[in-house]
Design a protein around this motif. Structure first.
Motif, PDB file in Angstrom:
ATOM      1  N   PHE A  81     -26.345 -49.322 -29.553  1.00  0.00           N
ATOM      2  CA  PHE A  81     -27.289 -48.878 -28.536  1.00  0.00           C
ATOM      3  C   PHE A  81     -28.609 -49.646 -28.562  1.00  0.00           C
ATOM      4  O   PHE A  81     -29.038 -50.190 -27.544  1.00  0.00           O
ATOM      5  CB  PHE A  81     -27.537 -47.370 -28.700  1.00  0.00           C
ATOM      6  N   ALA A  82     -29.269 -49.696 -29.712  1.00  0.00           N
ATOM      7  CA  ALA A  82     -30.598 -50.327 -29.795  1.00  0.00           C
ATOM      8  C   ALA A  82     -30.531 -51.816 -29.450  1.00  0.00           C
ATOM      9  O   ALA A  82     -31.364 -52.316 -28.681  1.00  0.00           O
ATOM     10  CB  ALA A  82     -31.195 -50.120 -31.179  1.00  0.00           C
ATOM     11  N   ALA A  83     -29.544 -52.520 -30.021  1.00  0.00           N
ATOM     12  CA  ALA A  83     -29.421 -53.957 -29.742  1.00  0.00           C
ATOM     13  C   ALA A  83     -29.111 -54.203 -28.271  1.00  0.00           C
ATOM     14  O   ALA A  83     -29.620 -55.157 -27.665  1.00  0.00           O
ATOM     15  CB  ALA A  83     -28.332 -54.577 -30.619  1.00  0.00           C
ATOM     16  N   LEU A 107     -28.409 -50.204 -18.038  1.00  0.00           N
ATOM     17  CA  LEU A 107     -29.290 -49.467 -18.940  1.00  0.00           C
ATOM     18  C   LEU A 107     -29.173 -47.960 -18.727  1.00  0.00           C
ATOM     19  O   LEU A 107     -29.109 -47.190 -19.693  1.00  0.00           O
ATOM     20  CB  LEU A 107     -30.741 -49.906 -18.752  1.00  0.00           C
ATOM     21  N   ALA A 108     -29.149 -47.539 -17.468  1.00  0.00           N
ATOM     22  CA  ALA A 108     -29.029 -46.108 -17.167  1.00  0.00           C
ATOM     23  C   ALA A 108     -27.712 -45.554 -17.701  1.00  0.00           C
ATOM     24  O   ALA A 108     -27.684 -44.468 -18.292  1.00  0.00           O
ATOM     25  CB  ALA A 108     -29.142 -45.884 -15.653  1.00  0.00           C
ATOM     26  N   GLU A 109     -26.619 -46.300 -17.526  1.00  0.00           N
ATOM     27  CA  GLU A 109     -25.319 -45.862 -18.033  1.00  0.00           C
ATOM     28  C   GLU A 109     -25.335 -45.797 -19.565  1.00  0.00           C
ATOM     29  O   GLU A 109     -24.817 -44.845 -20.155  1.00  0.00           O
ATOM     30  CB  GLU A 109     -24.215 -46.807 -17.556  1.00  0.00           C
ATOM     31  N   THR A 114     -22.584 -43.352 -21.164  1.00  0.00           N
ATOM     32  CA  THR A 114     -21.345 -43.783 -20.496  1.00  0.00           C
ATOM     33  C   THR A 114     -21.221 -45.301 -20.420  1.00  0.00           C
ATOM     34  O   THR A 114     -20.177 -45.803 -20.010  1.00  0.00           O
ATOM     35  CB  THR A 114     -21.271 -43.207 -19.066  1.00  0.00           C
ATOM     36  N   GLY A 115     -22.261 -46.004 -20.800  1.00  0.00           N
ATOM     37  CA  GLY A 115     -22.246 -47.461 -20.707  1.00  0.00           C
ATOM     38  C   GLY A 115     -21.725 -48.123 -21.970  1.00  0.00           C
ATOM     39  O   GLY A 115     -21.592 -47.494 -23.026  1.00  0.00           O
ATOM     40  N   GLN A 116     -21.444 -49.396 -21.846  1.00  0.00           N
ATOM     41  CA  GLN A 116     -20.933 -50.170 -22.971  1.00  0.00           C
ATOM     42  C   GLN A 116     -22.070 -50.755 -23.792  1.00  0.00           C
ATOM     43  O   GLN A 116     -23.056 -51.245 -23.246  1.00  0.00           O
ATOM     44  CB  GLN A 116     -20.079 -51.335 -22.476  1.00  0.00           C
TER      45      GLN A 116
END
Length: 137
Positions: A81-83, A107-109, A114-116
Motif C-alpha cells: 500500500f505505502a509504496a 489511488l481511490a481504489e 479494492t485496488g492493486q
C-alpha cells in the motif's frame, strides 16, 4: 534410438529480503535477469513485462524459466500500500506525462481496499507469461 536428454529450465532466484522499495525491486530484477547484459532494466512495469516476454536477459527466447521468489511475503509488504501510494503520488506530480484522472482512480481504489498494489501488479505481469513458473518461497 531417441535422445533421452531432458533439458531442465533455468532456475532464477529473487531474494525478497533485498527488496525494501520499488528501486530495490528493480535492482534485484537486474541482478537476477540482466547480469549478462551490458545495460539495466529501468523502473518500469512495461519494461518488466517486455523482459519476461523473452526479448532479452535471462528470459531471452521465451523458454521456460522457474522463478523462485524467496521471502516473497517481505517483498509483498515492501511493495504494498505505502509504496504504491508513493509511486502513484509521484506520477501525479507529472501531469504532462501521465493520465491524472486514471491515477486518481487507481489511488481511490487502492485506498478503498479494492485496488492493486505494486506487488499485485508484478504478480499479474508474471502470471501473464506462462513460460515463467513462479515458486513462492
Amino acid at each position: 534410438m531417441r535422445d533421452a536428454t531432458v533439458t531442465t529450465p533455468p532456475i532464477l532466484t529473487i531474494i525478497g529480503s533485498a527488496i525494501h522499495d520499488i528501486p530495490s525491486f528493480y535492482a534485484e530484477i537486474n541482478r537476477v535477469f540482466m547480469a549478462h547484459e551490458d545495460w539495466k532494466l529501468g523502473q518500469s512495469l512495461d519494461a518488466l513485462d517486455d523482459m519476461l516476454r523473452g526479448g532479452y536477459g535471462a528470459a531471452r527466447g521465451g523458454g521456460p524459466v522457474i522463478l523462485v521468489w524467496q521471502d516473497i511475503d517481505r517483498a509483498r509488504s515492501h511493495l504494498g500500500f505505502a509504496a504504491t501510494c508513493a509511486f502513484l503520488d509521484a506520477k501525479l506530480q507529472r501531469p504532462d506525462r501521465y493520465d491524472v484522472a486514471r491515477i486518481d482512480r487507481q489511488l481511490a481504489e487502492l485506498k478503498a481496499g479494492t485496488g492493486q498494489t505494486y506487488f499485485d501488479i508484478i504478480l499479474d505481469i508474471i502470471a501473464g507469461h506462462p513460460n515463467i513458473d513462479l515458486v513462492a518461497a
